[in-house]
Design a protein around this motif. Structure first.
Motif, mmCIF file in Angstrom:
data_model
loop_
_atom_site.group_PDB
_atom_site.id
_atom_site.type_symbol
_atom_site.label_atom_id
_atom_site.label_comp_id
_atom_site.label_asym_id
_atom_site.label_seq_id
_atom_site.Cartn_x
_atom_site.Cartn_y
_atom_site.Cartn_z
ATOM 1 N N VAL A 8 0.857 -1.177 0.000
ATOM 2 C CA VAL A 8 0.000 0.000 0.000
ATOM 3 C C VAL A 8 0.899 1.236 0.000
ATOM 4 C CG1 VAL A 8 -1.810 1.241 1.246
ATOM 5 C CG2 VAL A 8 -1.752 -1.242 1.315
ATOM 6 N N THR A 50 -4.262 -2.470 4.641
ATOM 7 C CA THR A 50 -4.967 -2.557 3.373
ATOM 8 C C THR A 50 -5.169 -1.212 2.703
ATOM 9 O OG1 THR A 50 -7.039 -2.479 4.592
ATOM 10 C CG2 THR A 50 -6.190 -4.665 4.026
ATOM 11 N N SER A 51 -5.034 -0.119 3.480
ATOM 12 C CA SER A 51 -5.257 1.213 2.934
ATOM 13 C C SER A 51 -4.690 2.249 3.881
ATOM 14 C CB SER A 51 -6.759 1.453 2.742
ATOM 15 O OG SER A 51 -6.996 2.696 2.141
ATOM 16 N N SER A 53 -4.124 6.922 4.188
ATOM 17 C CA SER A 53 -4.349 8.232 3.588
ATOM 18 C C SER A 53 -3.750 9.309 4.484
ATOM 19 C CB SER A 53 -5.863 8.457 3.439
ATOM 20 O OG SER A 53 -6.151 9.737 2.937
ATOM 21 N N THR A 63 -4.576 4.667 8.848
ATOM 22 C CA THR A 63 -4.335 3.366 8.248
ATOM 23 C C THR A 63 -5.515 2.444 8.537
ATOM 24 O OG1 THR A 63 -3.127 2.664 10.236
ATOM 25 C CG2 THR A 63 -1.812 3.498 8.386
ATOM 26 N N SER A 92 -11.198 -2.001 3.833
ATOM 27 C CA SER A 92 -10.711 -2.055 2.458
ATOM 28 C C SER A 92 -10.219 -0.703 1.963
ATOM 29 C CB SER A 92 -11.802 -2.583 1.528
ATOM 30 O OG SER A 92 -12.951 -1.763 1.613
ATOM 31 N N SER A 93 -10.667 0.396 2.606
ATOM 32 C CA SER A 93 -10.226 1.726 2.158
ATOM 33 C C SER A 93 -10.423 2.750 3.265
ATOM 34 C CB SER A 93 -11.003 2.152 0.905
ATOM 35 O OG SER A 93 -12.391 2.137 1.180
ATOM 36 N N SER A 105 -14.077 5.318 6.216
ATOM 37 C CA SER A 105 -13.487 3.987 6.083
ATOM 38 C C SER A 105 -14.508 3.097 5.384
ATOM 39 C CB SER A 105 -13.110 3.405 7.450
ATOM 40 O OG SER A 105 -14.244 3.254 8.275
#
Length: 168
Positions: A8, A50-51, A53, A63, A92-93, A105
């Protein structure tokens, strides 16, 4: 070692730093200009990340993990600011709103949660179902020997038949 390879990536909003994460739950921060590891590396999660920003201001990184946790970090120090667990399935995001005061999220089951960072600890503002989970295939038993071998129609077959044909 595949577990140590970045899975990631996220670039800071000023474009100066690159955060990488892997299946081991480790975050590493790299100076995007020279490609050198900055003195920031930490164990963010026990499971795979997994993700992630970055926020614009203040310097935060959020995270999401396969273990269903979401964590917030002070990007400049690696200090954990918050951790949210127990309410999510695999994350997942994750993504920050432009002002960094809220983030969203997404889960593997298609749930989207909006979080308010002005509350301590962060509070859920909304939970939205954005997708139905994929149906799990059912196991079909073949016809017994000597019986008629007519095909069994599944729910997916019926749904496919009900759809109109695509226009050329």
């Amino acid at each position: 070692n595949v577990a140590q390879q970045p899975q990631v990536l996220a670039v800071s909003t000023d474009g100066k730093f690159l955060a990488t994460a892997n299946d081991s739950g480790i975050v590493r921060v790299v100076d995007f200009g020279c490609g050198q590891l900055v003195d920031r590396e930490w164990q963010a999660h026990e499971a795979a990340i997994t993700s992630m920003s970055f926020s614009r201001e203040p310097a935060r990184l959020v995270t999401g993990s396969a273990d269903g946790t979401v964590a917030g970090w002070d990007f400049s120090t690696g200090e954990r600011l918050f951790s949210i667990s127990g309410t999510l399935t695999e994350v997942s995001s994750v993504a920050f709103r432009g002002d960094g005061l809220q983030f969203a999220s997404g889960s593997a089951e298609g749930l989207l949660t909006l979080w308010n960072l002005q509350a301590a600890p962060p509070r859920s503002l909304a939970l939205v179902k954005v997708a139905e989970p994929e149906p799990q295939p059912t196991e079909q038993t073949p016809p017994a020997a000597g019986t008629e071998s007519a095909a069994t129609e599944t729910a997916a077959d019926k749904e496919q038949e009900a759809l109109p044909p695509l226009a050329p």
